[in-house]
Scaffold this motif. Structure first.
Motif, PDB file in Angstrom:
ATOM      1  N   UNK A  94      -8.704  -6.168   8.230  1.00 11.83           N
ATOM      2  CA  UNK A  94      -7.624  -5.225   7.960  1.00 11.83           C
ATOM      3  C   UNK A  94      -8.128  -3.933   7.346  1.00 11.83           C
ATOM      4  N   UNK A  95      -9.430  -3.829   7.080  1.00  9.57           N
ATOM      5  CA  UNK A  95      -9.972  -2.604   6.512  1.00  9.57           C
ATOM      6  C   UNK A  95     -10.112  -2.666   5.007  1.00  9.57           C
ATOM      7  N   UNK A 339      -7.567  -2.325  14.821  1.00  9.93           N
ATOM      8  CA  UNK A 339      -8.693  -1.479  15.195  1.00  9.93           C
ATOM      9  C   UNK A 339      -9.729  -1.550  14.079  1.00  9.93           C
ATOM     10  N   UNK A 363      -5.146   6.201  24.042  1.00  7.60           N
ATOM     11  CA  UNK A 363      -4.393   7.441  23.860  1.00  7.60           C
ATOM     12  C   UNK A 363      -4.801   8.072  22.538  1.00  7.60           C
ATOM     13  N   UNK A 364      -5.226   9.319  22.585  1.00  5.21           N
ATOM     14  CA  UNK A 364      -5.488  10.052  21.354  1.00  5.21           C
ATOM     15  C   UNK A 364      -4.226  10.850  21.075  1.00  5.21           C
ATOM     16  N   UNK A 365      -3.519  10.474  20.077  1.00  6.81           N
ATOM     17  CA  UNK A 365      -2.223  11.126  19.895  1.00  6.81           C
ATOM     18  C   UNK A 365      -1.966  11.379  18.435  1.00  6.81           C
ATOM     19  N   UNK A 396      11.047   7.788   3.075  1.00 11.76           N
ATOM     20  CA  UNK A 396      10.763   6.858   1.983  1.00 11.76           C
ATOM     21  C   UNK A 396      12.008   6.189   1.429  1.00 11.76           C
ATOM     22  N   UNK A 424       3.918   6.692  15.456  1.00 13.35           N
ATOM     23  CA  UNK A 424       3.195   5.544  14.873  1.00 13.35           C
ATOM     24  C   UNK A 424       4.166   4.577  14.202  1.00 13.35           C
ATOM     25  N   UNK A 427       2.947   1.364  12.189  1.00 15.90           N
ATOM     26  CA  UNK A 427       2.377   1.734  10.887  1.00 15.90           C
ATOM     27  C   UNK A 427       3.483   2.031   9.879  1.00 15.90           C
ATOM     28  N   UNK A 428       4.525   2.716  10.345  1.00 14.84           N
ATOM     29  CA  UNK A 428       5.660   2.974   9.463  1.00 14.84           C
ATOM     30  C   UNK A 428       6.242   1.665   8.935  1.00 14.84           C
ATOM     31  N   UNK A 430       4.898  -1.325   8.858  1.00 17.39           N
ATOM     32  CA  UNK A 430       3.956  -2.063   8.026  1.00 17.39           C
ATOM     33  C   UNK A 430       3.997  -1.510   6.600  1.00 17.39           C
ATOM     34  N   UNK A 431       4.053  -0.190   6.511  1.00 14.03           N
ATOM     35  CA  UNK A 431       4.126   0.447   5.187  1.00 14.03           C
ATOM     36  C   UNK A 431       5.405   0.023   4.476  1.00 14.03           C
TER      37      UNK A 431
ATOM     38  N   UNK B 119      -5.485   8.672  13.916  1.00 10.62           N
ATOM     39  CA  UNK B 119      -4.390   9.551  14.299  1.00 10.62           C
ATOM     40  C   UNK B 119      -3.033   8.914  14.018  1.00 10.62           C
ATOM     41  N   UNK B 120      -2.967   8.272  12.876  1.00  9.33           N
ATOM     42  CA  UNK B 120      -1.698   7.675  12.467  1.00  9.33           C
ATOM     43  C   UNK B 120      -0.909   8.618  11.580  1.00  9.33           C
ATOM     44  N   UNK B 121      -0.088   8.013  10.714  1.00  7.13           N
ATOM     45  CA  UNK B 121       0.775   8.791   9.837  1.00  7.13           C
ATOM     46  C   UNK B 121      -0.079   9.565   8.836  1.00  7.13           C
ATOM     47  N   UNK B 125      -0.622   6.869   1.603  1.00  7.17           N
ATOM     48  CA  UNK B 125      -0.197   5.486   1.383  1.00  7.17           C
ATOM     49  C   UNK B 125      -0.091   4.735   2.688  1.00  7.17           C
ATOM     50  N   UNK B 126       0.311   5.433   3.759  1.00  7.09           N
ATOM     51  CA  UNK B 126       0.345   4.791   5.067  1.00  7.09           C
ATOM     52  C   UNK B 126      -1.071   4.569   5.585  1.00  7.09           C
ATOM     53  N   UNK B 128      -3.675   4.106   3.848  1.00  7.42           N
ATOM     54  CA  UNK B 128      -4.385   3.119   3.043  1.00  7.42           C
ATOM     55  C   UNK B 128      -4.229   1.700   3.586  1.00  7.42           C
ATOM     56  N   UNK B 129      -3.114   1.423   4.285  1.00 10.55           N
ATOM     57  CA  UNK B 129      -2.958   0.083   4.847  1.00 10.55           C
ATOM     58  C   UNK B 129      -3.559   0.000   6.244  1.00 10.55           C
ATOM     59  N   UNK B 130      -4.076   1.106   6.767  1.00 10.48           N
ATOM     60  CA  UNK B 130      -4.706   1.094   8.085  1.00 10.48           C
ATOM     61  C   UNK B 130      -6.132   1.598   7.958  1.00 10.48           C
ATOM     62  N   UNK B 131      -7.001   0.816   7.343  1.00 14.76           N
ATOM     63  CA  UNK B 131      -8.404   1.178   7.227  1.00 14.76           C
ATOM     64  C   UNK B 131      -8.648   2.384   6.319  1.00 14.76           C
ATOM     65  N   UNK B 132      -7.621   2.886   5.649  1.00 17.81           N
ATOM     66  CA  UNK B 132      -7.818   3.983   4.709  1.00 17.81           C
ATOM     67  C   UNK B 132      -8.200   5.307   5.339  1.00 17.81           C
TER      68      UNK B 132
END
Lengths: 443, 280
Positions: A94-95, A339, A363-365, A396, A424, A427-428, A430-431, B119-121, B125-126, B128-132
């Motif tokens: 997960x990084x 990833x 996709x690079x986006x 938020x 994304x 990701x939203x 998940x946050x 190329x995410x958010x 804080x967003x 940080x949960x995706x590989x920072x």
């Protein structure tokens, strides 16, 4: 209910490019012994186990190297015989940074698990079988890594009447479960029967997507002996998601925030069932698993039986390396996988695949504003109002997102896959889930 | 004409009756409000930053007047304002040191090695949960400016992918430190003249592979001022309870150019030049 008669279909879903042809017809290969394994200490949901060996100790293959840290926790075993090396900090799947222990192989690969085979499991006490599953360190191998002994210990007030074995493998590119059903199908069926005995359940389903006709045929031939129903399922991602699978097989709906046991079901991955067989009948703890190494940049994609703790760089070497530089390395499948930013990440108990993607496939986006096309709403299997939720998260307003059931999101990735604005979304969510869980913990 | 007179009379009587009700209600249901609350609220900065932990300035004023919070609770107020409030309430003001935030990192985009494309958010804080995010170093600043957007005083700027606090604008409310997912923004006494701009706990050789601006833990600064510097493992820090003055920069001759005054750091970040071309 007649098991072959389809009455319901889950809502939404997509049918992405399957990509399974790369590895589906290739026989399982057994990975040669490495010189060194890097075994992450925490490999399951729940409390992290505590290391019970120290640097320099000699260990046997299958010997316990970490004790469970609570009820929802499993022990860890050495993948081969050798000596214990350093405890190192690695970047996990997960990084996040996590602890891992090095096992330096001596090349003898000598067993010493201390677990006796129980070939006569049919006449063995259920608690003994459950203890064996705990001792073998078995966790859900489909992805979530939930300790199996906990799953097999439902609270007494829940009446469980159905065991569902998940052989759907709806995630594109992955064929690990497919090969397992073809080559170790009998083991999986025995494992399912053991789990059914522990749960005192007579009704067992195995759901398999129809894009694996050979696996369906093979298991249908073997299944009557074990009184198991093999059910072909339509090809639709996320067919293998717990709640969707239960709905299509039994017509029961797991409500918001609920668990499969609320509707009398226990769902288990087919790989976990095979691991249960190995633990009980052969006395082998969970130290290896089948992982698909695939993707167009891989020279020779295949399914491998890897020891836990094999770095994915070694796994790629075994596949002849890469033909073109990959743009993305994903642990798991393309829809739900993570990833990776480094290729020394070790394979863990829940690594079903290593997927490389070529630059033209990625996709690079950067996300654009929502155009309100509603494709995500039409295909979300959990019926979430994704455009509204994503805006709430951007603003938020996590309370509001919680009221709008963001916690039901299973991060299947469909919304982000269909979104033409390339938002994304996962990701939203998940946050948002992380923020809401953190807030609940604080209370 | 009659109609007009009649309406004036009716409206007048109705008004008087209702006015009577209000007069009675105002006496009967009167809420005792301390007039001092408004006075104190007027003295507070009025930014409603939340740095005190209460719901805005007027809530803090209420709590100060009621004795639930000390007069110096507001982290933003100057010492004079605190004294003024204390004098107004007849209390004695306790001495409070002004704090400022500092981002102890040199990881600009031109210094950092990238581990992966991201190329995410664009929110720390967003990320940080995706590989920072994309930077290889996982102790440093992510650089998407969550702190900048949180700061009500415009004191944080993201330059070349690195957040930099302008100490002259910072009021020390601590909101940035609260939202930073890496928890790497520190509140330090405003009198501190130098900082070690690196937050990594890794071995120096590893961190230098990831960032050309990283501290190399040579400990020259500790040798120069043993009392005024501290170290924890490989991480060297200024001893903030006994901080050295700016002359240590000359004395220590930090080879990594990591021990800097805030002005020098800002200039180095602005210039965007790799501090040490040999590394990374």
């Amino acid at each position: 209910m007649n098991s072959t008669q389809k009455v319901v279909k889950f809502r939404g879903g997509v049918h992405p490019r399957e990509g399974k042809e790369l590895t589906a017809s290739k026989e399982l290969r057994i990975a040669p012994l490495l010189e060194k394994y890097i075994v992450p200490i925490r490999q399951s949901i729940g409390a992290p186990p505590a290391l019970c060996v120290k640097k320099g100790d000699a260990v046997k293959k299958g010997q316990r190297i970490a004790e469970p840290g609570g009820f929802v926790s499993v022990p860890l075993h050495s993948p081969t015989s050798g000596t214990v090396g350093d405890v190192v900090e690695i970047i996990g799947v997960t990084g996040a940074a996590e602890q891992a222990v090095e096992i330096i192989a001596d090349g003898n690969d000598e067993w010493g698990s201390g677990l006796d085979p129980i070939p006569n499991w049919e006449n063995t006490d259920r608690d003994l079988l459950k203890k064996r599953i705990l001792d073998a360190g078995i966790v859900g191998m489909g992805g979530a890594a939930f300790p199996t002994h906990v799953k097999l210990s439902p609270p007494p007030e829940k009446h469980i009447d159905t065991l569902i074995i998940n052989g759907a493998e709806c995630e594109p590119f992955l064929t690990a479960d497919h090969r397992l059903m073809l080559e170790k199908g009998e083991a999986a069926l025995i494992g399912a029967s053991i789990a059914a005995k522990i749960l005192k359940v007579n009704r067992i389903f195995i759901g398999i997507e129809e894009n694996k006709p050979d696996a369906i045929q093979k298991l249908t031939e073997l299944a009557p002996k074990y009184k198991i129903n093999v059910v072909p399922l339509r090809v639709r991602y996320p067919q293998g998601a717990e709640k969707q699978l239960i709905y299509e097989l039994t017509g029961r709906k797991v409500l918001e925030g609920g668990l499969p046991m609320d509707v009398g079901c226990v769902v288990m991955n087919i790989g976990t069932a095979a691991a249960v067989h190995n633990a009980v009948v052969l006395g082998e703890p969970l130290i290896e698993r089948i992982t698909t190494v695939t993707g167009s940049p891989v020279a020779d994609p295949a399914n491998w039986l890897f020891r836990i703790g094999t770095p994915i760089s070694k796994a790629l070497e075994l596949c002849g390396g890469v033909t073109t530089a990959p743009a993305k390395v994903i642990m798991g499948g393309p829809m739900m996988g993570f990833a990776q930013s480094n290729i020394d990440v070790p394979i863990t108990k829940n690594s079903s695949g290593v997927l490389l993607m070529a630059p033209e496939e990625v996709e690079q986006f950067s996300g654009n504003p929502c155009i309100r096309c509603g494709r995500c709403v039409a295909s979300c299997p959990m019926n979430l109002l994704i455009p509204q939720l994503s805006v709430m998260v951007e603003a938020e307003k996590f309370d509001m997102a919680e009221h709008n059931y963001v916690m039901d999101c299973m991060e299947c990735g469909i919304c982000a896959y269909v979104c033409p604005a390339k938002r994304p979304l996962v990701q939203h969510f998940r946050r948002a889930k992380a923020e809401i869980l953190a807030k609940r913990r604080k209370k | 004409m009659d109609t007009i007179i009649l309406s004036v009379i009716v409206v007048g009587i109705t008004g008087m009756v209702l006015g009577g009700f209000i007069a009675v209600a105002a006496k009967k249901f009167a809420v005792e409000l301390d007039p001092r609350i408004d006075e104190v609220a007027g003295m507070l900065p009025g930014a409603n930053c939340g740095g005190c932990g209460f719901a805005g300035c007027s809530d803090l004023a209420k709590n100060i007047v009621e004795g639930n919070a000390p007069a110096g609770r507001c982290p933003v107020c100057t010492a004079e304002t605190v004294e003024k409030i204390a004098a107004f309430l007849g209390q004695s003001a306790e001495k409070k040191e002004k704090m400022v935030a500092v981002v102890l990192c040199s990881g600009t985009l031109s210094n950092s090695k990238m581990a992966a494309g991201y190329n995410g958010v664009l929110d720390c804080r967003s990320a940080n949960i995706m590989n920072g995010g994309g930077k290889a170093c996982r102790f440093g600043c992510i650089g998407f400016g969550t702190c900048t957007r949180t700061c009500k005083f415009g004191a944080i700027e993201v330059i070349d992918g690195l957040a930099v606090v302008h100490p002259e604008l910072c009021v020390g409310c601590g909101q940035c430190a609260e939202v930073c997912p890496r928890k790497m923004i520190k509140l330090v006494p405003a009198t501190t003249q130098v900082h070690v701009y690196c937050n990594s706990l890794e071995k120096p050789v590893l961190r230098r592979k990831k960032c050309a601006g990283a501290c190399i833990s040579c400990r020259k600064c500790i040798k120069a001022e043993p009392e005024k510097m501290s170290s924890q493992g490989f991480m060297v820090r200024v001893n903030y309870s006994n901080a050295p003055d700016a002359s240590i920069v000359e004395k220590a001759q930090c080879p990594a150019k990591c021990l800097l005054t805030p002005e020098e750091h800002l200039k180095a970040v602005r210039d965007g030049i790799k501090k040490n071309e040999g590394a990374a």
